[in-house]
Design a protein around this motif. Structure first.
Motif, mmCIF file in Angstrom:
data_model
loop_
_atom_site.group_PDB
_atom_site.id
_atom_site.type_symbol
_atom_site.label_atom_id
_atom_site.label_comp_id
_atom_site.label_asym_id
_atom_site.label_seq_id
_atom_site.Cartn_x
_atom_site.Cartn_y
_atom_site.Cartn_z
ATOM 1 N N VAL A 271 -0.373 28.111 31.491
ATOM 2 C CA VAL A 271 -1.135 29.524 31.232
ATOM 3 C C VAL A 271 -1.355 30.188 32.907
ATOM 4 C CG1 VAL A 271 -2.445 29.006 29.260
ATOM 5 C CG2 VAL A 271 -3.655 28.413 31.196
ATOM 6 N N THR A 272 -1.391 31.663 32.778
ATOM 7 C CA THR A 272 -1.797 32.179 34.164
ATOM 8 C C THR A 272 -3.169 32.813 33.897
ATOM 9 O OG1 THR A 272 0.617 33.040 34.222
ATOM 10 C CG2 THR A 272 -0.847 34.138 35.557
ATOM 11 N N LEU A 273 -3.957 32.312 34.962
ATOM 12 C CA LEU A 273 -5.199 32.511 35.035
ATOM 13 C C LEU A 273 -5.657 33.541 36.150
ATOM 14 C CD1 LEU A 273 -7.055 29.213 34.022
ATOM 15 C CD2 LEU A 273 -6.313 31.060 32.429
ATOM 16 N N ALA B 263 -2.083 24.153 30.500
ATOM 17 C CA ALA B 263 -3.127 24.492 29.858
ATOM 18 C C ALA B 263 -4.010 23.333 29.467
ATOM 19 C CB ALA B 263 -2.238 25.023 28.436
ATOM 20 N N LEU C 61 -7.437 23.547 31.444
ATOM 21 C CA LEU C 61 -8.332 24.680 30.930
ATOM 22 C C LEU C 61 -9.908 24.120 30.883
ATOM 23 C CD1 LEU C 61 -8.537 27.751 30.920
ATOM 24 C CD2 LEU C 61 -8.105 27.684 28.407
ATOM 25 N N TYR D 68 -9.878 35.125 33.404
ATOM 26 C CA TYR D 68 -9.103 35.843 32.362
ATOM 27 C C TYR D 68 -7.727 35.238 32.237
ATOM 28 C CZ TYR D 68 -11.979 40.182 33.099
ATOM 29 O OH TYR D 68 -13.212 41.002 33.138
ATOM 30 N N GLU D 69 -7.126 35.422 31.235
ATOM 31 C CA GLU D 69 -5.773 34.821 30.819
ATOM 32 C C GLU D 69 -4.915 36.167 30.795
ATOM 33 O OE1 GLU D 69 -3.132 32.124 27.976
ATOM 34 O OE2 GLU D 69 -5.393 32.018 27.857
ATOM 35 N N GLN D 70 -3.535 36.100 31.342
ATOM 36 C CA GLN D 70 -2.768 37.057 31.244
ATOM 37 C C GLN D 70 -1.733 36.828 30.033
ATOM 38 O OE1 GLN D 70 0.196 37.365 34.372
ATOM 39 N NE2 GLN D 70 0.409 39.868 34.045
ATOM 40 N N TRP E 37 -4.256 41.478 30.789
ATOM 41 C CA TRP E 37 -5.437 40.408 30.760
ATOM 42 C C TRP E 37 -6.303 40.516 30.107
ATOM 43 C CZ3 TRP E 37 -4.724 36.914 34.730
ATOM 44 C CH2 TRP E 37 -3.625 36.778 35.345
ATOM 45 N N LEU F 290 -11.379 35.421 28.728
ATOM 46 C CA LEU F 290 -11.744 34.138 28.096
ATOM 47 C C LEU F 290 -13.101 33.829 28.392
ATOM 48 C CD1 LEU F 290 -9.104 31.809 29.391
ATOM 49 C CD2 LEU F 290 -9.153 33.115 27.222
#
Length: 193
Positions: A4-6, A49, A52, A156-158, A164, A167
């Motif tokens: 995931v991209t945070l 992921a 997280l 945030y997650e993209q 964006w 979360l």
């Protein structure tokens, strides 16, 4: 589970956040509607992921150790020609942001990473658009001013669509919303307890 991209950032509150987002769109920046108005603490970072929960625990512990601090934006700046960015300057709260971003990226934590450029807190209002659009952003927001008490940051997650999405918010544990550091302490320094 994949990656995931945070990102971690301080949201610019209303009415300033929407105003700057609308201005960014008006300058011709196609990313304006997918990026909430913010001051970055962690730039886009890919993680597994399954990491997280560790990220969330790390950010919650960090937020608990910080007291609210004053933030003030004023005027514009640019990273041109190095990077095609025009921004609103953080003129109060910058050292607190710098302190926070170092701890978000702490070498012993789940978000450890090096930065491509030295950290410089700011609010992007134009990125990668025409020189004319960049010049408009720089000139038209030169008198922009906003201030508030910063009481939290967010994770945030993209999404795959480039948008964006928040979360989680992490409220600071050092005092109620609106608290200021005690007299005699530098306003830009967060207070640990």
């Amino acid at each position: 589970m994949g990656t995931v991209t945070l990102g971690v950032s301080i949201a610019v509150p209303e009415p300033y956040g929407s105003l700057l987002q609308q201005r960014r769109a008006a300058f011709g920046d196609p990313a304006a509607h997918g990026i909430p108005t913010h001051v970055t603490l962690l730039p886009p970072t890919a993680i597994d992921a399954d990491a997280l929960p560790a990220v969330e625990a790390h950010l919650a512990a960090l937020a608990e150790s910080v007291r609210p601090f004053p933030m003030r934006l004023s005027g514009t700046g640019t990273f041109r020609p190095l990077s095609p960015v025009v921004f609103v300057k953080v003129v109060e709260g910058a050292s607190a942001c710098a302190w926070l971003q170092k701890r978000v990226r702490d070498a012993s934590g789940p978000l450890a990473r090096e930065l491509q450029f030295p950290y410089h807190p700011h609010v992007t209002v134009a990125h990668g658009i025409s020189e004319e659009g960049m010049d408009r952003a720089y000139g038209e927001l030169a008198e922009f001013v906003a201030q508030w008490s910063c009481t939290s940051f967010a994770l945030y997650e993209q999404g795959a669509d480039g948008v964006w999405r928040k979360l989680c918010d992490y409220a600071f544990g050092g005092g109620a919303a609106g608290d200021l550091p005690p007299q005699g302490l530098p306003h830009d320094a967060p207070v640990l307890y």
